[in-house]
Design an enzyme around this catalytic site. Structure first.
Site, PDB file in Angstrom:
ATOM      1  CB  SER A 144      -7.024 114.058 -52.433  1.00 17.17           C
ATOM      2  OG  SER A 144      -8.341 114.092 -51.917  1.00 17.17           O
ATOM      3  CE1 TYR A 157      -6.429 109.064 -50.310  1.00 16.51           C
ATOM      4  CE2 TYR A 157      -7.695 111.044 -49.758  1.00 16.51           C
ATOM      5  CZ  TYR A 157      -7.237 110.126 -50.700  1.00 16.51           C
ATOM      6  OH  TYR A 157      -7.576 110.284 -52.030  1.00 16.51           O
TER       7      TYR A 157
END
Ligand SMILES: NC(=O)c1ccc[n+]([C@@H]2O[C@H](COP(=O)([O-])OP(=O)(O)OC[C@H]3O[C@@H](n4cnc5c(N)ncnc54)[C@H](O)[C@@H]3O)[C@@H](O)[C@H]2O)c1
Length: 268
Positions: A144, A157
Site C-alpha cells: 500500500s 496497517y
C-alpha cells in the site's frame, strides 16, 4: 496478441472482493487457471463469474494468515493443475485507525497476521514449490502507499505494509538463482470493499468530488487498474522486474504535501 497467462496456474488470495476479484477475472481472461482463496464465501461467487466468462477456477474458503490454509492453496494448485506459476498474496485488512497510544496488542497482532505473516507464508510455500519445479515464477504481494510513508492508514496497517515492501526485497534475494521473481504493488485509494465506508460517507455528504483529489490524477482507482498491474507482474512481460514495490497511486507518493504548481501558474 496471445493470452498473457496462457498455460499458467495462479493462486490469488483476497479473491472474494475488490482487487483480488478483479485480478481473478483479468488473469482468467488471459488464460490462467486459478486457485482462489478468501475468508468469506464470496470467493465462490468470484469462481462462478470466472467460469461464466469461460475460465477455470477452484475456490477455497481459507484464512490467508494461517499456515495450513496457505499450504492448502498451494497443494490445491498442484493437485488440480499440476503446476504453480503465479502467487498473488493480496488478502488484507485495514484494522482500526486508533493511534499508537490507543490501539491494542490484539488489534496489531491480527493486522500483522493477515497483512504481513500471510504474504510471508505464501512466499514460503509457493516460493519453495516454484523453486523446486525449476521453471521460475512470479510472486506478487499487495502492499500500500501506507507502507511507503505515514498518513494513509492506521499504525498497524502502515507498519504491516512497510514490512511487506521489505519482505519482497529480502525474498527476491533469497530466491536468487531460481528465476522466481517477487514484487509488491502499492495501491493508493481504490474503490473496493475495504474503502466502501469512505465512498459511502462521501456520497452521503455530497462530496464525492473530493475523493482522491490529493493525487495529480484527482480521483480514486478502480480495482481493474490494480489488476492490470498485477497482470503485468504475473506475466512474462515483467521478466526482468524483481524485488520492487510499484506504487499505483495516481502519483500520490511522488510528492511531499506541498501546494501544487499548476499549468499556467508561476511558482511562488
Ligand atoms: N482499497 C484500497 O484503497 C487499498 C489501498 C492500498 C492497499 N490495499 C490493499 O489491497 C488488498 C486488497 O484489498 P481490497 O482493497 O481489494 O479490499 P476488499 O476488502 O474489497 O478485499 C479484500 C479481501 O480480502 C479478504 N480477506 C481479508 N482477510 C482475509 C484473511 N485472513 N484470509 C483470507 N481472505 C481475507 C476479504 O474477505 C476480502 O474479500 C489488501 O491487501 C489491501 O490492504 C487496498
Amino acid at each position: 496478441m496471445s493470452e498473457q497467462l496462457s498455460g499458467k496456474t495462479a493462486i490469488i488470495t483476497g479473491a472474494g472482493s475488490g482487487i483480488g476479484r478483479a485480478s481473478a477475472l483479468r488473469f482468467a481472461a488471459e488464460g490462467a487457471r486459478l486457485v482462489l482463496g478468501d475468508k468469506t464465501e464470496a470467493v465462490h461467487e468470484t469462481a462462478r463469474r470466472v467460469a461464466e466468462a469461460g475460465g477455470q477456477a477452484v475456490a477455497l474458503q481459507v484464512n490467508a494468515g494461517v499456515e495450513a490454509d496457505v499450504a492448502k492453496l498451494v497443494a490445491t494448485a498442484l493437485e488440480r493443475y499440476g503446476q504453480l506459476d503465479v502467487a498473488f498474496a493480496n488478502a488484507g485488512i485495514s484494522g482500526d485507525m486508533a493511534s499508537i497510544f490507543e490501539t491494542t496488542t490484539e488489534a496489531w497482532t491480527e493486522v500483522l497476521r493477515v497483512n504481513l505473516i500471510g504474504p510471508w507464508l505464501m512466499i514460503k510455500h509457493a516460493g519453495q514449490v516454484m523453486a523446486d519445479a525449476g521453471r521460475g515464477g512470479s510472486i506478487i504481494v499487495t502492499a500500500s502507499v501506507a507502507g511507503i510513508r505515514s498518513g494513509a492508514g492506521g499504525p498497524a496497517y502502515s507498519a504491516s505494509k512497510a514490512g511487506v515492501i521489505n519482505l519482497v526485497m529480502v525474498s527476491a534475494q533469497q530466491l536468487s538463482d531460481t528465476q522466481v521473481r517477487v514484487n509488491a504493488i502499492c495501491p493508493g485509494l481504490t474503490e473496493t470493499g475495504m474503502t466502501k465506508p469512505t465512498f459511502d460517507y462521501a456520497t452521503e455528504k455530497g462530496v464525492t468530488h473530493k475523493i482522491g483529489r490529493l493525487n495529480p490524477l484527482r480521483r480514486a482507482a478502480q480495482p481493474e487498474e490494480l489488476a492490470n498491474v498485477a497482470l503485468f507482474l504475473a506475466s512474462d512481460q515483467s521478466s526482468y522486474v524483481n524485488g520492487q514495490a510499484i506504487a499505483v497511486d495516481g502519483g500520490l507518493s511522488s510528492s511531499h504535501p506541498v501546494t501544487r504548481q499548476l499549468r499556467g501558474q508561476t511558482a511562488v
